[in-house]
Scaffold this active site. Structure first.
Site, PDB file in Angstrom:
ATOM      1  N   CYS A 407     -63.387 -46.883  -4.663  1.00 61.14           N
ATOM      2  CA  CYS A 407     -63.475 -46.185  -5.933  1.00 61.14           C
ATOM      3  C   CYS A 407     -64.555 -46.815  -6.827  1.00 61.14           C
ATOM      4  O   CYS A 407     -65.739 -46.568  -6.640  1.00 61.14           O
ATOM      5  CB  CYS A 407     -62.108 -46.150  -6.612  1.00 61.14           C
ATOM      6  SG  CYS A 407     -62.008 -44.985  -7.997  1.00 61.14           S
ATOM      7  N   HIS A 537     -58.857 -43.652  -2.679  1.00 61.97           N
ATOM      8  CA  HIS A 537     -58.090 -44.897  -2.559  1.00 61.97           C
ATOM      9  C   HIS A 537     -57.303 -44.857  -1.252  1.00 61.97           C
ATOM     10  O   HIS A 537     -56.103 -44.576  -1.250  1.00 61.97           O
ATOM     11  CB  HIS A 537     -57.119 -45.047  -3.733  1.00 61.97           C
ATOM     12  CG  HIS A 537     -57.760 -45.412  -5.027  1.00 61.97           C
ATOM     13  ND1 HIS A 537     -57.924 -46.714  -5.444  1.00 61.97           N
ATOM     14  CD2 HIS A 537     -58.302 -44.637  -6.000  1.00 61.97           C
ATOM     15  CE1 HIS A 537     -58.519 -46.739  -6.628  1.00 61.97           C
ATOM     16  NE2 HIS A 537     -58.762 -45.492  -6.988  1.00 61.97           N
ATOM     17  N   GLU A 539     -56.061 -47.101   0.406  1.00 67.49           N
ATOM     18  CA  GLU A 539     -54.967 -48.085   0.464  1.00 67.49           C
ATOM     19  C   GLU A 539     -53.610 -47.468   0.145  1.00 67.49           C
ATOM     20  O   GLU A 539     -52.567 -48.014   0.520  1.00 67.49           O
ATOM     21  CB  GLU A 539     -55.243 -49.259  -0.500  1.00 67.49           C
ATOM     22  CG  GLU A 539     -55.149 -48.937  -1.981  1.00 67.49           C
ATOM     23  CD  GLU A 539     -56.460 -48.484  -2.596  1.00 67.49           C
ATOM     24  OE1 GLU A 539     -56.606 -48.609  -3.822  1.00 67.49           O
ATOM     25  OE2 GLU A 539     -57.331 -47.999  -1.851  1.00 67.49           O
TER      26      GLU A 539
END
Length: 610
Positions: A407, A537, A539
């Site tokens: 990001c 993102h 993750e």
């Protein structure tokens, strides 16, 4: 009938209710049950979206764009489920719903009060959300874990405690169990039970009786038999209803620790889980999950080779600010069979000003960066520390050190390239300098400039890999060479389309874009061992047994070229998206669904429900 397990906490907050709740849910999944989870946060905010990471930890983003408490990340990772914003209840959400009903006249002129209106709204919300399918079976869950944030006795949590007191009678004794998590401090070698006695006494006074007391010990010393017996005696529970949770080498061992103390057998008996008639395929799936989890946790204890990752961030004072990033690195290290070492570098410590004011911090920070096996720059907001991040990115690019930008890190990698490769020395992000001479990063046109909460580009969005990338792109191979992928987004700024041609002609490939080809979402350098940036993102979609592809590639590259090649081959064969099939739709369908949802909400507010 859905079974409900409430997880509450006493003495102090932040002692691991989320991990214990997630571990309990995982153990029930290994028994073949379908499990969902709800987190109650008693704060007045509508959601976690406007909170500072250093205030409340990471803001976790869901497929539907919900910005929620980081514990929902634990639930999704442990239970391998996909939750929605409604799985996070806040005082703000409940009060807003009740006030909207009052404005519509739904209460027929009655005086609106905490009891019964607020408490009924809480119970109705839990009952409704607990029945929403969350896994690949697309069936109603058998069990709902409800975690009550904060500690029993807090003023703000009182309506929720009362709601749960009533709820146990609404659903019936056989369908409601309570796990109370309490701190057992160790003072000079003696485990003290008085705090637990006090909090259980307070809980019983509020009308809730714990079925299991989970004793949290902030040391590696297990709960002693004498301590267990004393808590059993003074808290009016049997000895088998007291379990100990001490510090372990990894939080992934907690489910095995709880299983060894008979928690599954107790809940089977207490909630009459045999009445749910679990199918043979679900039993087999549960047994396979248990086997894989045990292999993962026992295997990590035998890793000798280390991988050294340097995380250059802005919120390193509170490690929970990067919870999902750390979990993604852990899951990837498991797959690569490496012992993970994370070095935390405050980005501002890399800047020349720090060299003058705090030379020791400056040299320590650069010593970590120079010795890194891989450099990671995660998400963030604001000007502070950004020049330090750019310096770390420059080092990774020039020295051929594996790099991953997420990001904000992706955007700064583009700025660094524009400055040092394209010769645009004044290149800057519009987020950092409002009227920049060379705005490489700009504000997205559809985003509100007046409201902060829930106004970013949020939720699961598709990314299309560009034609020709299948022949060379490591990022695409990590996703199984798929032409289109889905990841969760949370941003207000994007790469300026006016500079794309200049950036790409100089060697920066934007291999992943939105469906219209207008937004740059994945960047990769061809002549670098591993240099990638993701606007999304990734993750937020990692799983212990199914690591996030970019993080897996990053950790593998930091472990060595052979490890990366091996993982690229494996991903081509084994990668599967963690998202439900029905959620992987086009951006146009996502926007259409959001518009319909907004119209439906407006009809309800105005009293025109269909």
């Amino acid at each position: 009938m859905t079974k409900y397990i409430l997880v509450s906490g006493g003495v102090v907050s932040g002692i691991g209710k989320g991990i214990i709740a997630s571990s309990t849910g995982l153990l029930l999944k290994t028994a073949g049950l379908k499990v969902t989870a709800i987190k109650i946060d008693p704060y007045m905010n509508i959601d976690a979206g406007t909170m500072r990471p250093t205030e409340h930890g990471e803001v976790y983003v869901l497929n539907d764009g919900g910005e929620v408490d980081l514990d929902l990340g634990n639930y999704e990772r442990y239970l391998d489920v996909t939750l929605s914003r409604d799985n996070n209840i806040t005082t703000g959400k409940i009060y807003r719903e009740v006030i909207e009903k009052e404005r519509r006249g739904d209460y027929l002129g009655k005086t609106v009060q905490i009891i019964p209106h607020i408490t009924n709204a809480i119970q109705d919300w839990i009952e409704r959300v607990s029945k929403i399918p969350v896994d690949e079976t697309d069936e109603e869950p058998d069990v709902c874990i409800v975690e009550l944030g904060g500690t029993v006795g807090d003023i703000e949590s009182a309506p929720f405690v009362e709601a749960m007191r009533q709820f146990q009678f609404r659903v019936g004794h056989e369908n409601f169990a309570l796990i109370h998590v309490s701190l057992v401090p160790d003072m000079h070698g003696e485990q003290k039970t008085k705090p637990t006695q006090t909090t259980v006494h307070a809980l019983r006074g509020l009308g809730l009786l714990p079925d299991l007391i989970a004793c949290r010990l902030l040391s590696h010393q297990p709960l002693e038999i004498a301590t267990r017996e004393k808590i059993s005696l003074f808290c009016h529970v049997a000895k088998e209803q007291v379990v100990g949770v001490h510090d372990l080498s990894s939080v992934y061992h907690v489910p095995l620790l709880l299983r060894s103390q008979g928690i599954v057998e107790y809940l089977h008996k207490r909630l009459n889980l045999a009445s749910l008639n679990i199918s043979k395929p679900m039993m087999d799936r549960g047994m396979m999950l248990a086997r894989k989890w045990k292999e993962m946790t026992t295997g990590q204890e035998r890793f000798f080779d280390e991988v050294n990752i340097v995380l250059v961030g802005k919120y390193t004072d509170l490690k929970d600010s990067y919870m999902s990033v750390v979990k993604s690195l852990e899951h990837s290290a498991f797959r690569c069979q490496r012992k993970l070492l994370i070095q935390w570098v405050e980005s501002s410590d890399l800047e020349p000003e720090t060299q003058e004011l705090h030379p020791a911090r400056y040299h320590d920070a650069w010593r970590a960066v120079v010795g890194a096996g891989g450099i990671l720059v995660p998400g963030g907001f604001g000007l502070r520390g950004t020049e330090g991040m750019i310096l770390a990115i420059k080092w990774a690019r020039e020295q051929k050190v594996p790099f991953l930008g997420i990001c904000f890190g992706f955007q700064l990698a583009v700025v660094e390239w524009a400055r040092n490769v394209c010769g645009l020395t004044n290149a800057q992000s519009g987020e950092l300098v409002e009227n920049a001479d060379t705005p490489i990063i700009i504000f997205m046109p559809e985003i509100s400039k007046t409201h902060m909460g829930g106004t970013m580009r949020l939720g699961l969005r598709p990314t299309v890999f560009q034609a020709g990338s299948e022949t060379w792109s490591k990022a695409r191979k990590l996703y199984g060479s798929a032409p289109k992928i889905w990841e969760r987004h949370r941003h207000r700024y994007e790469v300026n389309p006016a500079f794309i041609e200049k950036l790409e002609s100089s060697g920066m490939d934007f291999i992943g874009r939105d469906e219209k080809g207008e937004r740059m979402q994945v960047m990769e350098l061809r002549d670098h061992p591993f240099f990638m940036g993701f606007q999304a993102h990734p993750e937020f979609c990692t799983r212990p047994l199914n690591p996030s592809p970019p993080f897996l590639g990053f950790v593998a590259a930091a472990s060595g070229e052979e490890v990366l090649e091996h993982q690229l081959d494996l991903q081509t064969q084994l990668y599967r998206p963690p998202h439900p099939e029905h959620s992987m739709v086009s951006e146009a369908e996502i926007l259409e669904a959001k518009e319909k949802g907004a119209q439906g909400e407006e009809r309800l507010v105005n009293g025109h429900a269909d």
